[in-house]
Scaffold this active site. Structure first.
Site, mmCIF file in Angstrom:
data_model
loop_
_atom_site.group_PDB
_atom_site.id
_atom_site.type_symbol
_atom_site.label_atom_id
_atom_site.label_comp_id
_atom_site.label_asym_id
_atom_site.label_seq_id
_atom_site.Cartn_x
_atom_site.Cartn_y
_atom_site.Cartn_z
ATOM 1 N N CYS A 1 0.840 -1.175 0.000
ATOM 2 C CA CYS A 1 0.000 0.000 0.000
ATOM 3 C C CYS A 1 0.885 1.238 0.000
ATOM 4 O O CYS A 1 2.022 1.201 0.445
ATOM 5 C CB CYS A 1 -0.946 0.082 1.193
ATOM 6 S SG CYS A 1 -1.933 -1.384 1.443
ATOM 7 N N ARG B 1 2.731 0.395 -5.511
ATOM 8 C CA ARG B 1 2.661 -0.307 -4.232
ATOM 9 C C ARG B 1 1.348 -1.061 -4.053
ATOM 10 O O ARG B 1 1.178 -1.794 -3.063
ATOM 11 C CB ARG B 1 2.835 0.679 -3.078
ATOM 12 C CG ARG B 1 4.135 1.439 -3.139
ATOM 13 C CD ARG B 1 4.229 2.420 -2.013
ATOM 14 N NE ARG B 1 4.398 1.745 -0.750
ATOM 15 C CZ ARG B 1 5.564 1.378 -0.234
ATOM 16 N NH1 ARG B 1 6.674 1.655 -0.881
ATOM 17 N NH2 ARG B 1 5.624 0.759 0.905
ATOM 18 N N TRP C 1 -3.064 -2.454 -1.513
ATOM 19 C CA TRP C 1 -2.835 -3.844 -1.905
ATOM 20 C C TRP C 1 -3.405 -4.661 -0.750
ATOM 21 O O TRP C 1 -2.872 -4.674 0.349
ATOM 22 C CB TRP C 1 -1.342 -4.111 -2.078
ATOM 23 C CG TRP C 1 -1.067 -5.487 -2.606
ATOM 24 C CD1 TRP C 1 -1.135 -5.913 -3.894
ATOM 25 C CD2 TRP C 1 -0.672 -6.635 -1.835
ATOM 26 N NE1 TRP C 1 -0.811 -7.248 -3.980
ATOM 27 C CE2 TRP C 1 -0.523 -7.719 -2.728
ATOM 28 C CE3 TRP C 1 -0.428 -6.860 -0.484
ATOM 29 C CZ2 TRP C 1 -0.142 -8.989 -2.325
ATOM 30 C CZ3 TRP C 1 -0.057 -8.133 -0.072
ATOM 31 C CH2 TRP C 1 0.086 -9.180 -0.999
ATOM 32 N N ASN D 1 -0.143 1.531 5.909
ATOM 33 C CA ASN D 1 0.581 0.560 5.095
ATOM 34 C C ASN D 1 1.226 -0.419 6.063
ATOM 35 O O ASN D 1 1.928 0.007 6.976
ATOM 36 C CB ASN D 1 1.644 1.304 4.264
ATOM 37 C CG ASN D 1 2.678 0.360 3.680
ATOM 38 O OD1 ASN D 1 2.372 -0.775 3.353
ATOM 39 N ND2 ASN D 1 3.904 0.834 3.560
ATOM 40 N N GLY D 2 0.998 -1.718 5.871
ATOM 41 C CA GLY D 2 1.577 -2.718 6.775
ATOM 42 C C GLY D 2 0.495 -3.636 7.305
ATOM 43 O O GLY D 2 -0.591 -3.725 6.728
ATOM 44 N N GLU E 1 13.142 -17.884 -13.447
ATOM 45 C CA GLU E 1 12.786 -16.479 -13.647
ATOM 46 C C GLU E 1 11.874 -16.352 -14.880
ATOM 47 O O GLU E 1 10.909 -15.580 -14.873
ATOM 48 C CB GLU E 1 14.058 -15.639 -13.806
ATOM 49 C CG GLU E 1 13.876 -14.215 -14.295
ATOM 50 C CD GLU E 1 13.049 -13.305 -13.386
ATOM 51 O OE1 GLU E 1 12.619 -13.741 -12.312
ATOM 52 O OE2 GLU E 1 12.795 -12.155 -13.786
ATOM 53 N N LYS F 1 8.197 -14.730 -14.678
ATOM 54 C CA LYS F 1 7.832 -13.563 -15.487
ATOM 55 C C LYS F 1 6.580 -13.861 -16.301
ATOM 56 O O LYS F 1 5.659 -13.055 -16.367
ATOM 57 C CB LYS F 1 9.013 -13.267 -16.412
ATOM 58 C CG LYS F 1 9.318 -11.871 -16.741
ATOM 59 C CD LYS F 1 10.186 -11.100 -15.792
ATOM 60 C CE LYS F 1 9.684 -11.002 -14.388
ATOM 61 N NZ LYS F 1 10.626 -10.511 -13.456
ATOM 62 N N GLU G 1 3.398 -14.149 -14.025
ATOM 63 C CA GLU G 1 2.912 -12.948 -13.337
ATOM 64 C C GLU G 1 2.258 -11.945 -14.279
ATOM 65 O O GLU G 1 1.350 -11.226 -13.873
ATOM 66 C CB GLU G 1 3.984 -12.290 -12.465
ATOM 67 C CG GLU G 1 5.082 -11.584 -13.176
ATOM 68 C CD GLU G 1 6.111 -10.983 -12.207
ATOM 69 O OE1 GLU G 1 5.750 -10.535 -11.123
ATOM 70 O OE2 GLU G 1 7.292 -10.963 -12.576
ATOM 71 N N HIS H 1 12.706 -36.914 -13.382
ATOM 72 C CA HIS H 1 12.337 -37.394 -12.042
ATOM 73 C C HIS H 1 10.896 -37.050 -11.680
ATOM 74 O O HIS H 1 10.521 -37.084 -10.516
ATOM 75 C CB HIS H 1 13.315 -36.834 -11.006
ATOM 76 C CG HIS H 1 14.721 -37.274 -11.239
ATOM 77 N ND1 HIS H 1 15.141 -38.568 -11.035
ATOM 78 C CD2 HIS H 1 15.799 -36.608 -11.723
ATOM 79 C CE1 HIS H 1 16.416 -38.676 -11.355
ATOM 80 N NE2 HIS H 1 16.838 -37.493 -11.785
ATOM 81 N N LYS I 1 4.397 -3.707 -6.450
ATOM 82 C CA LYS I 1 5.823 -3.587 -6.742
ATOM 83 C C LYS I 1 6.674 -3.754 -5.499
ATOM 84 O O LYS I 1 7.767 -4.297 -5.554
ATOM 85 C CB LYS I 1 6.060 -2.203 -7.369
ATOM 86 C CG LYS I 1 7.483 -1.979 -7.836
ATOM 87 C CD LYS I 1 7.769 -2.765 -9.092
ATOM 88 C CE LYS I 1 9.212 -2.663 -9.515
ATOM 89 N NZ LYS I 1 9.603 -3.808 -10.341
HETATM 90 C C1 F6R Z 1 8.865 -10.293 -10.043
HETATM 91 C C2 F6R Z 1 9.140 -9.341 -8.997
HETATM 92 C C3 F6R Z 1 9.143 -9.819 -7.589
HETATM 93 C C4 F6R Z 1 10.234 -9.106 -6.781
HETATM 94 C C5 F6R Z 1 10.142 -9.496 -5.310
HETATM 95 C C6 F6R Z 1 11.246 -8.847 -4.489
HETATM 96 O O1 F6R Z 1 8.935 -9.704 -11.308
HETATM 97 O O2 F6R Z 1 9.343 -8.182 -9.243
HETATM 98 O O3 F6R Z 1 9.290 -11.206 -7.512
HETATM 99 O O4 F6R Z 1 11.480 -9.457 -7.305
HETATM 100 O O5 F6R Z 1 8.902 -9.105 -4.797
HETATM 101 O O6 F6R Z 1 11.172 -7.467 -4.551
HETATM 102 P P1 F6R Z 1 12.425 -6.569 -4.188
HETATM 103 O O7 F6R Z 1 13.475 -6.817 -5.227
HETATM 104 O O8 F6R Z 1 11.916 -5.157 -4.214
HETATM 105 O O9 F6R Z 1 12.899 -6.997 -2.831
#
Ligand code: F6R
Length: 606
Positions: free
Chosen positions: A2, A27, A74, A98-99, A479, A483, A486, A502, A601
């Protein structure tokens, strides 16, 4: 997560609150709301969904107050409905948060028994009633907040306004970031400095446990024990970070295309270009004597850390323990005396990573962090900060931050290898030369995205996708899967190529595309054997490689031709195709590429 904002002014603040919230939408964007003090009363407007819904609501039902708070959510407790949207309020108090308030159930029961009526499913509403209850007992707003804060358990950044008070706002932080901005006869607050950057560049960061009393012309800060505290204002660089999409359709596309430049910036920070050697910042620890390195991070940053494990173990010959941050500290992993713990985080605010950092500090580790936001809590709590110079990353799916993390970690691996004598000067110069080539190799890949668009068309017809990789390409496979899922919402999994037989091979049929990250390195032949196992079971193979397609030894559904790079730098170069595959698939699927559903984010809750 948030985002929260607040403004104390002598003019109506609603438009600026919304403007500030726009810069915090990364956020969370499940709902948004603002509240102001209007003629002595508290008034609020809230709307489910993105900020534009709140803006429409404000057009038809404007708010005129000069003191206000705002929130972009969020959801953690309670569905993302208007009813659960912040600000929460009683007739006397309004709060944005926020939290997570961990003891909210207990508070809710106690306050309900005392006659308070709760309207929402949120943890935050307990804070509103708690403060109101203290005021009902005759305490001033400031004393009521102080008393309420002593009852809260969990993580929070709070902004609070009061009915009848048009020159007062209160703020508090514990475990969630909060910054106060100083204007000319105005005060601002925000979850980060970018939120308030257009209004002021003079900011005060609150420390953990601080609370603050804001008037238009002054700020008073108190520490966790209620003692007046001196927090010196600093000049924020955030204004320089205000950004737009340029001529790209999405921030993610822009950020993918920025990679040659930001990787160069990051390299320039760690490489002495004239000498062709690594120039690390003072680490505050003797790299030659570290018994073991512990790495922790989340999501994409974790995969960057996993690549670093392969690099550090192979090139620097130091054992590396790595775990996702939300697991490491709860495992109560024993940590070696004199060990180095490295935390990787774009935002520098990820709650799981921060909590694990603190666990490692309590257990005697020297703390280094690879962070993109240098003013972040993780950066501030580290003994040494290894910055990534990616610039602000707005797209929720991490792209340029990932490759900059890899770049900084590659430099760290070389520096450790040199310090321990595992890498000699000739080898160092060779590896540095290869690193310096990376921006050009990536720029060449970005010239033409047609092959990724073609491959994306094939993926949109499927529901499940497997990514395979071996050795240092295994983290990239994971990764790639992260990607894709998500932003396109397709189900995807990343596996170590050798692990397929396996179990996961049972999933293979002609409907399952298998994307293989297979640079022609020392493990290429082994990966090709695994590719053939998939081909024999009718799987559609999409090979990302610098080898000619015939070397796969079987028909391919797609062949993504990669530039010839060095085994050491391959993970950085091969990050680009997996980003472009996810991006073009998401665009074709019509999803919200920059703000995919359910994500945020910066994840500041555990
Ligand atoms: C995926 C993504 C998340 C962040 C994760 C950690 O594309 O962005 O998996 O990598 O939430 O976030 P940070 O790097 O800000 O600690």
């Amino acid at each position: 997560m948030c985002g929260i904002v607040g403004i104390l002014s002598t003019r109506p603040v609603a438009a600026d609150l919304v403007d500030a919230l726009r810069r915090l939408e990364y956020r969370g964007y499940d709902s948004a709301g603002i509240a102001t003090v209007e003629g002595g009363h508290l008034e609020r407007r809230r709307a489910e969904g993105k900020l534009r819904n709140l803006e429409s609501r404000l057009l038809s039902e404007p708010l005129e107050g000069n003191v206000g708070i705002g929130h972009t959510r969020w959801a953690t407790h309670g569905k993302p409905t208007e009813r659960n949207a912040h600000p929460h309020m009683t007739a006397r108090v309004s709060v944005v948060h926020n939290g997570i308030i961990e003891n909210f159930r207990e508070l809710r029961e106690e306050l309900t028994a005392a006659g308070h009526t709760f309207e929402t499913d949120t943890d935050t509403e307990s804070v509103v009633h708690l403060i109101t209850d203290e005021m009902d007992k005759g305490r001033s707003p400031v004393d009521a907040v102080k008393a309420a804060l002593s009852r809260l358990k969990g993580a929070f950044a709070l902004a609070i306004i009061f009915a009848g008070e048009d020159n007062l706002m209160m703020a508090a932080r514990l475990g969630s970031p909060l910054v106060i901005g100083h204007g000319d006869g105005e005060m601002y607050l925000g979850s980060d400095a970018i939120a308030i950057a257009p209004f002021t560049d003079t900011v005060t960061y609150l420390d953990e446990g601080d609370y603050a009393v804001l008037h238009r012309d002054r700020l008073e800060v108190f520490d966790k024990d209620g003692r007046p505290a001196v927090r010196t204002p600093v000049k924020s660089q955030a204004n320089a970070l205000l950004i737009d999409k340029g001529n790209h359709r999405h921030f993610m596309a822009k950020e993918i295309h920025e990679q040659p430049e930001v990787i160069s910036h990051t390299l320039a920070h760690y490489v002495d270009m004239a000498q062709g050697v690594i120039r690390m910042p003072e680490m505050g620890i003797d790299l030659a004597k570290i018994p073991r390195i512990t790495i922790a991070a989340c999501g994409t940053a974790f995969y960057a850390g996993l690549v670093a494990k392969y690099w550090i173990e192979r090139y620097a010959r130091v054992p590396v323990e790595i775990d996702i941050a939300s697991e490491l500290r709860y495992r109560e992993a024993p940590l070696p005396e004199g060990g180095l713990a490295v935390f990787v985080s774009q935002s520098g605010e990820t709650a799981d990573t921060l909590a694990t950092l603190r666990y490692c500090r309590e257990n005697g580790q020297h703390i280094a962090s690879v962070v993109n936001v240098r003013t972040s809590t993780i950066a501030r709590e580290s003994d040494v900060v290894l910055p990534t110079l990616a610039g602000p990353e707005i797209g929720v799916a991490s792209t340029k931050a990932f490759t900059c993390q890899l770049t900084a970690l590659a430099c760290l691996a070389i520096a450790i290898g040199r310090a321990r004598g595992a890498i000699d000067e000739t080898r160092e110069r060779e590896l540095v030369r290869e690193l310096v080539e990376v921006p050009r190799q990536i720029a060449n890949q970005l010239l033409d995205e047609t092959q990724f668009e073609t491959l994306a068309h094939l993926l949109t017809k499927t529901r499940d996708v497997l990514f395979l990789g071996r050795g240092v390409s295994f983290p990239l496979a994971m990764e790639g899967a992260l990607k894709l899922k998500e932003i396109s919402y397709l189900h995807a999994e990343g596996y170590a190529a050798g692990e397929l037989k396996h179990g996961p091979i049972a999933l293979i049929d002609e409907n399952v595309p298998v994307i293989v990250v297979a640079p022609r390195d020392s493990l290429f032949d082994k990966t090709v054997s695994n590719v053939q196992e998939v081909a024999a079971r009718g799987g559609q193979i999409m090979l990302i490689t610098d080898a000619p397609s015939e070397e796969a030894g079987c028909p391919l559904a797609a062949h993504i031709a990669m530039p010839l790079a060095h085994e050491f730098t391959n993970p950085i170069v091969y990050a680009i195709p997996i980003q472009l595959i996810a991006y073009h698939t998401a665009v074709l699927m019509g999803t919200d590429v920059d703000q995919p559903r359910n994500l945020a984010k910066s994840v500041t809750v555990e």
